[in-house]
Design a protein around this motif. Structure first.
Motif, PDB file in Angstrom:
ATOM      1  N   UNK A   1       0.806  -1.111   0.102  1.00  0.00           N
ATOM      2  CA  UNK A   1       0.190  -0.008  -0.278  1.00  0.00           C
ATOM      3  C   UNK A   1       0.408   1.093  -0.539  1.00  0.00           C
ATOM      4  N   UNK A   2       0.557   2.244  -1.024  1.00  0.00           N
ATOM      5  CA  UNK A   2       1.863   2.999  -0.982  1.00  0.00           C
ATOM      6  C   UNK A   2       0.840   4.522  -1.745  1.00  0.00           C
ATOM      7  N   UNK A   3       1.433   5.428  -1.514  1.00  0.00           N
ATOM      8  CA  UNK A   3       0.111   6.734  -1.926  1.00  0.00           C
ATOM      9  C   UNK A   3       1.773   7.086  -3.183  1.00  0.00           C
ATOM     10  N   UNK A   4       1.089   7.738  -4.711  1.00  0.00           N
ATOM     11  CA  UNK A   4       1.817   8.136  -5.924  1.00  0.00           C
ATOM     12  C   UNK A   4       1.441  10.141  -5.575  1.00  0.00           C
ATOM     13  N   UNK A   5       2.186  10.259  -5.691  1.00  0.00           N
ATOM     14  CA  UNK A   5       2.031  12.243  -5.912  1.00  0.00           C
ATOM     15  C   UNK A   5       2.017  12.358  -7.069  1.00  0.00           C
ATOM     16  N   UNK A   6       0.847  12.887  -7.896  1.00  0.00           N
ATOM     17  CA  UNK A   6       0.602  13.676  -9.277  1.00  0.00           C
ATOM     18  C   UNK A   6       0.669  14.501  -8.979  1.00  0.00           C
ATOM     19  N   UNK A   7       1.721  15.302  -9.012  1.00  0.00           N
ATOM     20  CA  UNK A   7       2.004  16.632  -9.217  1.00  0.00           C
ATOM     21  C   UNK A   7       1.711  18.118 -10.749  1.00  0.00           C
ATOM     22  N   UNK A   8       1.238  16.880 -11.282  1.00  0.00           N
ATOM     23  CA  UNK A   8       0.433  17.401 -12.867  1.00  0.00           C
ATOM     24  C   UNK A   8      -0.624  18.495 -12.136  1.00  0.00           C
ATOM     25  N   UNK A   9      -1.346  19.205 -13.458  1.00  0.00           N
ATOM     26  CA  UNK A   9      -2.323  19.953 -13.339  1.00  0.00           C
ATOM     27  C   UNK A   9      -3.404  19.412 -13.935  1.00  0.00           C
ATOM     28  N   UNK A  10      -3.082  18.060 -14.009  1.00  0.00           N
ATOM     29  CA  UNK A  10      -4.262  17.474 -15.529  1.00  0.00           C
ATOM     30  C   UNK A  10      -3.979  15.668 -14.389  1.00  0.00           C
ATOM     31  N   UNK A  11      -4.936  15.111 -15.257  1.00  0.00           N
ATOM     32  CA  UNK A  11      -5.184  13.524 -15.008  1.00  0.00           C
ATOM     33  C   UNK A  11      -4.152  12.808 -16.391  1.00  0.00           C
ATOM     34  N   UNK A  12      -3.598  11.892 -15.493  1.00  0.00           N
ATOM     35  CA  UNK A  12      -2.621  11.685 -16.503  1.00  0.00           C
ATOM     36  C   UNK A  12      -3.082  10.629 -16.853  1.00  0.00           C
TER      37      UNK A  12
END
Length: 305
Positions: A201-212
């Motif tokens: 179990x872990x968390x990925x931070x997407x720093x983008x302004x949009x959905x990848x």
């Protein structure tokens, strides 16, 4: 390592209080020049300061915050009031910068330098450009016009107009080299970010302004799985609901490259559920089942400005 800007020690710079007696040959100016570089592939870069024919050409202005240009498609359904949104995308936009030459020897020098600038910026195919004042971001552009707004025997003042082909900026490098992702205005959280994990179990931070979204938007994305599973290997992004699983066991390197799963470099689509993984803006909670090893997320960030 990606080297975007020039490694020269004596770059053009604004003179400071300690340089009141600075001489012209010491590369000091009464304003802050903005270095910029271009690249065909986003990896190998050529700075304007490393082009001998462009010595003395300086950028004095770039887009401080590039404005997003959104295009939406709507449809009227029956006799219902209003319209319903069918699709939305960020369209091409114009980016402008201003460059000057102030120390030309004569008119021939001005003409030759302008010609060199045109060869440097005007190309048939789009290319990436990066400005020093947003050093983690690159734009995929074509130069449309080099307007000679002011040209004398001593120099020139040129307004350059680019068409940003994608309508967003991309990070230089990917999450496997976070030094090109982190930076001013890049949505960094107060806590640290990681893109390789060994737990379930872990968390990925997407720093983008949009959905990848590698499937519908074509964003480059890799999920690299290194280890082993006795069977029924499964990865779930609980934030988006995306799931990819493989019923058979494996040992080695399994990669979800965009929408194509590969095992040891060979297509593995028939052994999976044909699933994909997207990343929502911000935090994405992941759960991994029946796997022992490391999972790494390798993708570029995308920003509106």
């Amino acid at each position: 390592m990606i080297q975007v800007f020039s490694t020269k020690k004596n770059k053009p710079h604004h003179y400071g209080f300690t340089e009141l007696d600075a001489k012209p040959e010491e590369n000091t100016y009464g304003f802050n020049p903005i270095e910029f570089s271009v690249s065909k592939d986003g990896k190998d870069w050529i700075s304007i300061y490393d082009v001998p024919d462009l010595e003395g050409v300086l950028c004095v202005d770039t887009p401080y915050v590039a404005p997003a240009k959104q295009t939406d498609e709507y449809r009227t359904i029956g006799i219902q009031d209003g319209k319903y949104l069918l699709s939305s995308n960020y369209d091409q936009r114009e980016l402008k910068m201003t460059v000057v030459l102030t120390n030309a020897m004569d008119r021939n020098d001005v003409e030759l330098t302008y010609d060199a600038l045109q060869r440097y910026l005007v190309q048939r195919e789009p290319y990436w450009i990066c400005f020093e004042n947003w050093p983690q971001r690159m734009y995929y552009v074509k130069a449309n016009e080099l307007a000679q707004t002011h040209l004398t025997d001593g120099g020139f003042y040129i307004d350059v107009t680019f068409t940003d082909q994608i309508g967003m900026s991309s990070s230089i490098g990917t999450t496997v080299n976070s030094s090109y992702v982190k930076g001013f205005g890049n949505n960094e959280p107060n806590v640290g970010t990681a893109y390789s994990f060994t737990g379930s179990n872990f968390v990925v931070n997407n720093l983008s302004d949009v959905l990848i979204d590698p499937e519908r938007r074509g964003h480059p994305f890799k999920m690299i799985v290194e280890g082993s599973s006795s069977g029924k290997f499964k990865v779930t992004n609980k934030t988006t609901g995306d799931v990819i699983y493989r019923e058979k066991g494996f040992s080695g390197k399994f990669v979800l490259d965009g929408v194509e799963p590969k095992l040891e470099g060979q297509s593995d689509l028939l052994n999976t559920n044909h699933g994909i993984i997207t990343l929502e803006r911000g935090t994405n909670e992941f759960q991994v089942e029946n796997f022992n090893g490391k999972i790494t997320f390798d993708y570029s960030m995308w920003w509106l400005s």
